[in-house]
Design a protein around this motif. Structure first.
Motif, PDB file in Angstrom:
ATOM      1  N   TRP A 117      13.188   5.570  -2.790  1.00  0.00           N
ATOM      2  CA  TRP A 117      13.140   5.260  -1.346  1.00  0.00           C
ATOM      3  C   TRP A 117      13.407   3.772  -1.110  1.00  0.00           C
ATOM      4  CZ3 TRP A 117       9.378   2.512   1.636  1.00  0.00           C
ATOM      5  CH2 TRP A 117       9.385   2.780   3.004  1.00  0.00           C
ATOM      6  N   ILE A 118      12.753   2.906  -1.899  1.00  0.00           N
ATOM      7  CA  ILE A 118      12.957   1.467  -1.752  1.00  0.00           C
ATOM      8  C   ILE A 118      14.358   1.079  -2.211  1.00  0.00           C
ATOM      9  CG2 ILE A 118      12.199  -0.790  -2.634  1.00  0.00           C
ATOM     10  CD1 ILE A 118       9.340   0.306  -2.566  1.00  0.00           C
ATOM     11  N   ALA A 119      14.862   1.755  -3.242  1.00  0.00           N
ATOM     12  CA  ALA A 119      16.227   1.472  -3.698  1.00  0.00           C
ATOM     13  C   ALA A 119      17.240   1.744  -2.593  1.00  0.00           C
ATOM     14  CB  ALA A 119      16.559   2.316  -4.932  1.00  0.00           C
ATOM     15  N   ALA A 125      20.968  -2.903   2.288  1.00  0.00           N
ATOM     16  CA  ALA A 125      21.054  -4.347   2.506  1.00  0.00           C
ATOM     17  C   ALA A 125      22.182  -4.966   1.690  1.00  0.00           C
ATOM     18  CB  ALA A 125      19.722  -5.000   2.148  1.00  0.00           C
ATOM     19  N   ALA A 126      22.421  -4.405   0.494  1.00  0.00           N
ATOM     20  CA  ALA A 126      23.454  -4.971  -0.384  1.00  0.00           C
ATOM     21  C   ALA A 126      24.850  -4.660   0.119  1.00  0.00           C
ATOM     22  CB  ALA A 126      23.275  -4.434  -1.807  1.00  0.00           C
ATOM     23  N   ILE A 127      25.085  -3.420   0.537  1.00  0.00           N
ATOM     24  CA  ILE A 127      26.443  -3.041   0.924  1.00  0.00           C
ATOM     25  C   ILE A 127      26.729  -3.342   2.390  1.00  0.00           C
ATOM     26  CG2 ILE A 127      26.485  -1.233  -0.814  1.00  0.00           C
ATOM     27  CD1 ILE A 127      26.177   0.815   1.407  1.00  0.00           C
ATOM     28  N   GLY A 128      25.677  -3.631   3.180  1.00  0.00           N
ATOM     29  CA  GLY A 128      25.882  -3.918   4.592  1.00  0.00           C
ATOM     30  C   GLY A 128      26.886  -5.024   4.849  1.00  0.00           C
ATOM     31  N   PRO A 129      26.707  -6.216   4.239  1.00  0.00           N
ATOM     32  CA  PRO A 129      27.681  -7.292   4.475  1.00  0.00           C
ATOM     33  C   PRO A 129      29.090  -6.947   4.004  1.00  0.00           C
ATOM     34  CG  PRO A 129      25.649  -8.169   3.548  1.00  0.00           C
ATOM     35  CD  PRO A 129      25.551  -6.676   3.440  1.00  0.00           C
ATOM     36  N   VAL A 130      29.191  -6.188   2.917  1.00  0.00           N
ATOM     37  CA  VAL A 130      30.517  -5.833   2.400  1.00  0.00           C
ATOM     38  C   VAL A 130      31.207  -4.850   3.343  1.00  0.00           C
ATOM     39  CG1 VAL A 130      31.781  -4.835   0.464  1.00  0.00           C
ATOM     40  CG2 VAL A 130      29.745  -6.228   0.042  1.00  0.00           C
ATOM     41  N   VAL A 131      30.473  -3.794   3.732  1.00  0.00           N
ATOM     42  CA  VAL A 131      31.040  -2.809   4.648  1.00  0.00           C
ATOM     43  C   VAL A 131      31.362  -3.460   5.994  1.00  0.00           C
ATOM     44  CG1 VAL A 131      30.543  -0.696   5.940  1.00  0.00           C
ATOM     45  CG2 VAL A 131      29.900  -0.868   3.531  1.00  0.00           C
ATOM     46  N   GLY A 132      30.424  -4.282   6.472  1.00  0.00           N
ATOM     47  CA  GLY A 132      30.661  -4.958   7.746  1.00  0.00           C
ATOM     48  C   GLY A 132      31.876  -5.863   7.700  1.00  0.00           C
ATOM     49  N   GLY A 133      32.025  -6.591   6.598  1.00  0.00           N
ATOM     50  CA  GLY A 133      33.179  -7.477   6.463  1.00  0.00           C
ATOM     51  C   GLY A 133      34.497  -6.716   6.469  1.00  0.00           C
ATOM     52  N   ILE A 289      17.941  -2.694  -6.583  1.00  0.00           N
ATOM     53  CA  ILE A 289      18.093  -1.266  -6.854  1.00  0.00           C
ATOM     54  C   ILE A 289      17.615  -0.942  -8.264  1.00  0.00           C
ATOM     55  CG2 ILE A 289      19.765   0.603  -7.077  1.00  0.00           C
ATOM     56  CD1 ILE A 289      21.456  -0.874  -4.947  1.00  0.00           C
ATOM     57  N   ALA A 290      18.052  -1.752  -9.242  1.00  0.00           N
ATOM     58  CA  ALA A 290      17.670  -1.512 -10.634  1.00  0.00           C
ATOM     59  C   ALA A 290      16.159  -1.614 -10.809  1.00  0.00           C
ATOM     60  CB  ALA A 290      18.376  -2.512 -11.550  1.00  0.00           C
ATOM     61  N   GLY A 291      15.566  -2.640 -10.200  1.00  0.00           N
ATOM     62  CA  GLY A 291      14.120  -2.792 -10.309  1.00  0.00           C
ATOM     63  C   GLY A 291      13.369  -1.631  -9.699  1.00  0.00           C
ATOM     64  N   VAL A 348       6.710  -5.388  -6.959  1.00  0.00           N
ATOM     65  CA  VAL A 348       5.629  -5.686  -6.021  1.00  0.00           C
ATOM     66  C   VAL A 348       5.694  -4.735  -4.832  1.00  0.00           C
ATOM     67  CG1 VAL A 348       4.667  -7.431  -4.475  1.00  0.00           C
ATOM     68  CG2 VAL A 348       5.538  -8.108  -6.721  1.00  0.00           C
ATOM     69  N   ILE A 349       6.875  -4.598  -4.251  1.00  0.00           N
ATOM     70  CA  ILE A 349       7.033  -3.736  -3.085  1.00  0.00           C
ATOM     71  C   ILE A 349       6.783  -2.276  -3.451  1.00  0.00           C
ATOM     72  CG2 ILE A 349       8.660  -2.969  -1.313  1.00  0.00           C
ATOM     73  CD1 ILE A 349      10.086  -5.702  -1.697  1.00  0.00           C
ATOM     74  N   THR A 350       7.349  -1.818  -4.582  1.00  0.00           N
ATOM     75  CA  THR A 350       7.205  -0.420  -4.985  1.00  0.00           C
ATOM     76  C   THR A 350       5.759  -0.060  -5.267  1.00  0.00           C
ATOM     77  OG1 THR A 350       9.421  -0.489  -5.972  1.00  0.00           O
ATOM     78  CG2 THR A 350       7.973   1.320  -6.635  1.00  0.00           C
ATOM     79  N   LEU A 351       5.077  -0.881  -6.059  1.00  0.00           N
ATOM     80  CA  LEU A 351       3.717  -0.545  -6.480  1.00  0.00           C
ATOM     81  C   LEU A 351       2.714  -0.676  -5.343  1.00  0.00           C
ATOM     82  CD1 LEU A 351       3.703  -2.175 -10.026  1.00  0.00           C
ATOM     83  CD2 LEU A 351       3.871   0.256  -9.452  1.00  0.00           C
ATOM     84  N   THR A 352       2.848  -1.718  -4.531  1.00  0.00           N
ATOM     85  CA  THR A 352       1.904  -1.851  -3.416  1.00  0.00           C
ATOM     86  C   THR A 352       2.109  -0.736  -2.395  1.00  0.00           C
ATOM     87  OG1 THR A 352       3.398  -3.431  -2.314  1.00  0.00           O
ATOM     88  CG2 THR A 352       1.608  -4.346  -3.651  1.00  0.00           C
ATOM     89  N   THR A 353       3.352  -0.356  -2.142  1.00  0.00           N
ATOM     90  CA  THR A 353       3.608   0.764  -1.229  1.00  0.00           C
ATOM     91  C   THR A 353       3.004   2.046  -1.779  1.00  0.00           C
ATOM     92  OG1 THR A 353       5.672  -0.257  -0.476  1.00  0.00           O
ATOM     93  CG2 THR A 353       5.396   2.094  -0.047  1.00  0.00           C
ATOM     94  N   ASP A 354       3.153   2.275  -3.077  1.00  0.00           N
ATOM     95  CA  ASP A 354       2.588   3.468  -3.704  1.00  0.00           C
ATOM     96  C   ASP A 354       1.060   3.470  -3.601  1.00  0.00           C
ATOM     97  OD1 ASP A 354       2.614   5.853  -5.425  1.00  0.00           O
ATOM     98  OD2 ASP A 354       1.733   4.514  -6.917  1.00  0.00           O
ATOM     99  N   ILE A 355       0.450   2.317  -3.832  1.00  0.00           N
ATOM    100  CA  ILE A 355      -1.012   2.237  -3.752  1.00  0.00           C
ATOM    101  C   ILE A 355      -1.491   2.494  -2.324  1.00  0.00           C
ATOM    102  CG2 ILE A 355      -2.989   0.678  -3.964  1.00  0.00           C
ATOM    103  CD1 ILE A 355      -1.457  -0.696  -6.277  1.00  0.00           C
TER     104      ILE A 355
END
Length: 479
Positions: A117-119, A125-133, A289-291, A348-355
Motif C-alpha cells: 500500500w505504501i509502495a 510520487a516517483a512517476i508523477g513528475p515524469v508522467v506530468g513532464g 518502493i524497495a524499502g 518508519v512509515i510502514t511499521l508505524t502504520t501497521d502498529i
C-alpha cells in the motif's frame, strides 16, 4: 501522482488562466487543506456506511472532479474542482487502509499488505513528475488531471467485484457537530502552519493555530461525553498506538521538509530542467518502493522495534549526507542523500502504520486509519512550516546584506524570485545575484538537514526507550 504533477503544470495553467497570486496559492493549497480537514470525518463515515462503499463514492467524485479541473476555464472553477478533489481524496486512504486491516488479520500478512500500500504511494510520487513532464510536453495543462479518470473508472468497475465490504454493525449515526469541529480545527491549524511557511510568523497565523487547537480541545471533550464517539479515544489507551502515532508524525515532519528543498535545489542550484529534475528524483522513489516491499521480510526476522530504530538512524545518515550539498551544485550528493533517507524512512512509515492500524479493533479500523493519515498531514505541514521558516530566515538574512539583491524584494524573499529578477539585470549583476541566492539557499538547506539529523536521532532514542515497553505493556482490552 495528483499531488506531484500540479507543480509542473503551474507555469502552463498560469499562462492560460491568468490567476492572481492569491488564486494561484489557493489552486495549489486547497487540495491539501481539504484532505487534511476531511480525513477523520471520512474514516469515521467509512466505519458507519461501509469502507468499500465510501471508497467507490470517493472514486466517482475524484474522477468527475479531475475532469472538471482539466477543462476549467477560469481560476475560480479550478479552485472549486481542486476542493472537491481534496474531499474525494480524503476517502481513499482511510478506506483502503481500513479494508487492509479487515482483509488481513494475520500480523505478517497485514504488514506485507501495508508495505505494498505504501509502495503505491511511493510509485505515484516517483512517476508523477515524469508522467506530468511528458504530458505537458505534448498536451495542454489540463491533461495532468485527466490521467486520474481511467484509473478511477477501473476502480469503479473492479471494486464491487473484488473488494469485500466491511462496516461497524453497531455504529450509530454520524455526529455532524463533531465532524464540523474536527474539520474546522484541522483546517485552522494547517492553514496557520502553511501561512507561517509562506510568510513567516505573524498574528494572523498564530490566531488561526490557537483557534484550531482550542476547537480541538472542545472536540476531544465532546468525544468523552458521547456514547458513540466520532473518534474512539480508547485507542490512545494502547501505549503502542500512541507512541507509533508520534513517531509517524515525526517521520513526516522531516521528510516533507526535505522534499520541499530537494526539487528546488536540483532546478535552481544544479540547473536542471523540471523534467530532468523529475528524472533525478526517481532513484529516491525507487528506494521508497524497495524499502516498502522489503520491510515485511526484515520485520519477520527481527523485532519491529529494532527495525524501526535502525531505520531512523539510516534516515539520519541520509540527511547527514545532504548537509554536504554544495552551492556550486552537487547532483550526486543530493541524489545519494535522498536515496539513503528514503530507504530509512520507508520502514518508519510502514511499521508505524501497521502498529497504529493493528492496535485498533476491526470495527474501528477506519477511525484508526484516519488518525494515521491525519498525523501524516499534520507532521508534513508542520515540518514545512518550521523547517521551511528556518531555511527562509537563513536565506533572507544572507540576502539582506547582499548588494546584488538590494533593489529587489522578490530576490530577497526566495531563490526563485532571485532567478526571475536576474533576467532583468546585466550579465555581471545577474551572475552575482544568482550566485548569492544559490549560496544562501544552500546554507538554509544544509541547516535544516542538520536539524533533521539531530531530530531523527532523538526520535530513535525515544522510540528505543518507549516503543519496546509499550509493545510489551498491557493490551487495549487489558487496559
Amino acid at each position: 501522482m495528483d499531488m506531484t504533477v500540479l507543480n509542473l503544470a503551474v507555469p502552463h495553467l498560469t499562462a492560460t488562466l491568468g490567476p492572481s497570486a492569491a488564486q494561484l496559492l489557493w489552486i495549489v493549497d486547497i487540495y491539501g487543506f481539504m484532505v487534511a480537514g476531511a480525513l477523520m470525518t471520512m474514516g469515521t463515515l467509512g466505519d458507519r456506511i461501509g469502507r468499500r462503499r465510501l471508497l467507490l463514492i470517493g472514486a466517482a467524485f475524484f474522477g468527475l472532479a479531475s475532469a472538471a479541473a482539466a477543462f476549467a476555464t477560469n481560476p475560480v472553477q479550478l479552485i472549486a474542482a481542486r476542493a472537491v478533489l481534496g474531499l474525494a481524496a480524503a476517502t481513499l486512504a482511510p478506506s483502503t487502509l481500513s479494508l487492509i486491516r479487515n482483509m488481513f488479520e494475520d500480523d505478517g500478512s497485514r504488514r506485507i499488505a501495508i508495505g505494498v500500500w505504501i509502495a503505491s504511494f511511493s510509485a505515484g510520487a516517483a512517476i508523477g513528475p515524469v508522467v506530468g513532464g511528458l504530458l505537458l510536453e505534448y498536451f495542454w495543462w489540463g491533461s495532468v488531471f485527466l490521467v486520474n479518470v481511467p484509473i478511477m473508472i477501473v476502480l469503479l468497475v473492479l471494486g464491487p467485484l473484488l473488494l469485500p465490504e466491511y462496516r461497524d454493525p453497531n455504529a450509530g449515526r454520524l455526529d455532524v457537530v463533531s465532524a464540523c469541529q474536527s474539520l474546522v480545527a484541522v483546517l485552522s491549524v494547517v492553514w496557520g502552519l502553511k501561512r507561517v511557511a509562506e510568510h513567516g510568523p505573524d498574528a494572523i497565523a498564530a490566531a488561526a493555530i490557537v483557534a484550531g487547537l482550542a476547537l480541538g480541545v472542545v472536540f476531544l471533550r465532546r468525544q468523552r461525553r458521547l456514547s458513540d464517539p466520532f473518534v474512539d479515544l480508547a485507542l490512545f489507551s494502547s501505549p503502542a498506538f500512541s507512541v507509533a502515532l508520534a513517531v509517524n508524525l515525526a517521520g513526516f515532519f522531516f521528510i516533507f521538509s526535505i522534499f520541499y528543498f530537494v526539487p528546488q535545489y536540483l532546478q535552481l542550484v544544479v540547473g536542471l530542467s523540471p523534467f530532468k529534475a523529475g528524472l533525478w528524483t526517481l532513484p529516491s522513489g525507487v528506494a521508497f518502493i524497495a524499502g516498502s516491499l522489503l520491510v515485511p521480510a526484515i520485520a519477520a526476522r527481527l523485532r519491529a522495534e529494532r527495525v524501526l530504530i535502525a531505520a531512523l538512524v539510516i534516515a539520519a545518515t541520509g540527511f547527514a549526507v545532504l548537509t554536504q550539498v554544495d552551492p556550486a551544485g552537487s547532483l550526486a550528493t543530493a541524489v545519494i542523500g535522498s536515496v539513503i533517507f528514503s530507504l530509512g524512512l520507508t520502514p518508519v512509515i510502514t511499521l508505524t502504520t501497521d502498529i497504529v492500524v493493528g492496535a485498533a479493533p476491526p470495527e474501528r479500523a477506519g477511525s484508526a486509519a484516519a488518525l494515521s493519515e491525519t498525523s501524516n498531514e499534520l507532521g508534513g505541514t508542520l515540518g514545512i512550516a518550521v523547517l521551511g521558516s528556518i531555511a527562509m530566515a537563513v536565506y533572507r538574512s544572507a540576502m539582506a546584506s547582499e548588494p546584488a539583491a538590494a533593489s529587489s524584494e522578490t530576490a530577497q524573499a526566495t531563490i526563485g524570485g532571485a532567478v526571475a529578477a536576474a533576467e532583468t539585470l546585466s550579465p555581471e549583476e545577474a551572475g552575482a545575484l544568482v550566485v548569492a541566492a544559490q549560496d544562501a539557499f544552500t546554507a538554509g538547506m544544509q541547516l535544516t538537514a542538520g536539524i533533521s539529523v539531530l531530530g531523527l536521532l532523538v526520535t530513535a532514542a525515544l522510540a528505543a526507550a518507549l516503543l519496546g515497553r509499550a509493545r510489551s505493556g498491557p493490551s487495549r482490552e487489558e487496559a
